[in-house]
Design a protein around this motif. Sequence first.
Motif, PDB file in Angstrom:
ATOM      1  N   ASP A 246      41.607  44.296  34.765  1.00 58.70           N
ATOM      2  CA  ASP A 246      40.140  44.224  34.645  1.00 58.70           C
ATOM      3  C   ASP A 246      39.625  42.782  34.743  1.00 58.70           C
ATOM      4  OD1 ASP A 246      39.917  47.014  34.251  1.00 58.70           O
ATOM      5  OD2 ASP A 246      40.357  46.773  32.117  1.00 58.70           O
ATOM      6  N   GLU A 247      40.386  41.905  35.441  1.00 62.76           N
ATOM      7  CA  GLU A 247      39.991  40.487  35.613  1.00 62.76           C
ATOM      8  C   GLU A 247      39.710  39.823  34.269  1.00 62.76           C
ATOM      9  OE1 GLU A 247      36.643  40.649  38.299  1.00 62.76           O
ATOM     10  OE2 GLU A 247      37.971  40.622  40.060  1.00 62.76           O
ATOM     11  N   ARG A 248      40.499  40.203  33.247  1.00 58.98           N
ATOM     12  CA  ARG A 248      40.201  39.709  31.901  1.00 58.98           C
ATOM     13  C   ARG A 248      40.340  38.192  31.791  1.00 58.98           C
ATOM     14  NH1 ARG A 248      44.602  42.051  27.725  1.00 58.98           N
ATOM     15  NH2 ARG A 248      43.851  44.036  28.544  1.00 58.98           N
ATOM     16  N   GLU A 250      40.022  35.912  34.295  1.00 56.55           N
ATOM     17  CA  GLU A 250      38.923  35.293  35.053  1.00 56.55           C
ATOM     18  C   GLU A 250      37.620  35.339  34.270  1.00 56.55           C
ATOM     19  OE1 GLU A 250      41.105  37.427  36.149  1.00 56.55           O
ATOM     20  OE2 GLU A 250      41.694  37.056  38.236  1.00 56.55           O
ATOM     21  N   LYS A 251      37.349  36.489  33.653  1.00 61.55           N
ATOM     22  CA  LYS A 251      36.110  36.649  32.888  1.00 61.55           C
ATOM     23  C   LYS A 251      36.100  35.748  31.656  1.00 61.55           C
ATOM     24  CE  LYS A 251      35.355  41.451  34.352  1.00 61.55           C
ATOM     25  NZ  LYS A 251      35.404  42.873  33.925  1.00 61.55           N
ATOM     26  N   GLU A 255      33.525  32.672  31.101  1.00 61.59           N
ATOM     27  CA  GLU A 255      32.657  32.675  29.925  1.00 61.59           C
ATOM     28  C   GLU A 255      32.794  31.366  29.148  1.00 61.59           C
ATOM     29  OE1 GLU A 255      31.938  35.235  25.787  1.00 61.59           O
ATOM     30  OE2 GLU A 255      33.383  35.944  27.288  1.00 61.59           O
TER      31      GLU A 255
END
Length: 271
Positions: A246-248, A250-251, A255
């Motif tokens: 879930d692109e954790r 990258e997110k 952030e």
Amino acid sequence: MSHTLLLIGCGNMGFAMLCGWLREDPTLTVHVVEPADALRDRAAGVGALAVPQLADLPQGLAPEVVFVAVKPNLVEMVLAGCGDFAARGATFVSVAAGVTTAAMAHRLPGGASIVRCMPNTPAAIGEGMMVLYARVDVSDAAKTLVASLLATSGMVAWIDDEAQMDAVTAISGSGPAYVFHFIEALTDAGIALGLPAKTAALLAKQTVRGAGRLAMEADVDPATLRRQVTSPGGTTAAALNVFMSDERTEKLVAEAARAARDRSIELGKSN
């Protein structure tokens, strides 16, 4: 040709730059202004001419570059006492976070040569990332001199839009702390898996060090390096499935970088 420099403030970043300059060119004449006795003594110990106040500098001193390495809230006060240096043609370089070149220009004579720099802490070992922005009044010769001096502390890059300094702060200015935190987390993970703490710490630090160097020296981008080390169905793939689900990652990084950039903007408005 030797140069004469003035460094105002000799805390950790100022001292790191000073050591880099004198290590690269011992013929430099560097005057340091530093009120703290211990910091002034260590500056003198590496060959600088150190005094506690601007008023204690030799009369008629004409440094080619004045480096301002004090806390952001002190920059304008310091510059208010530097008008004579500007009149003699000095270029001013500030490494204070959040202090714009416009704020600096407000305290100096019109047309002063001003450069803003965002360094980071690996400058202490000559591996910093030094990002520079110059006002239109800065000559090509001055830019070349400033870049050559800062290159003794790491890599140098120029930006054309000062507003990008907030993003620079988020990526390279604050970035070492993100990497240190990852090393902490990787060390803790090793300990949780049964490794002795000392061994886990060594593995984490050397792995990050080696991967960073490989990323810099390889002829391919980091994504390619990642794919090269990831065998289908292997251990690395299992770990990356966690990081990349879930692109954790990258997110999370995006952030964090936005939070740092936004705080940099806020601090700039308060200075």
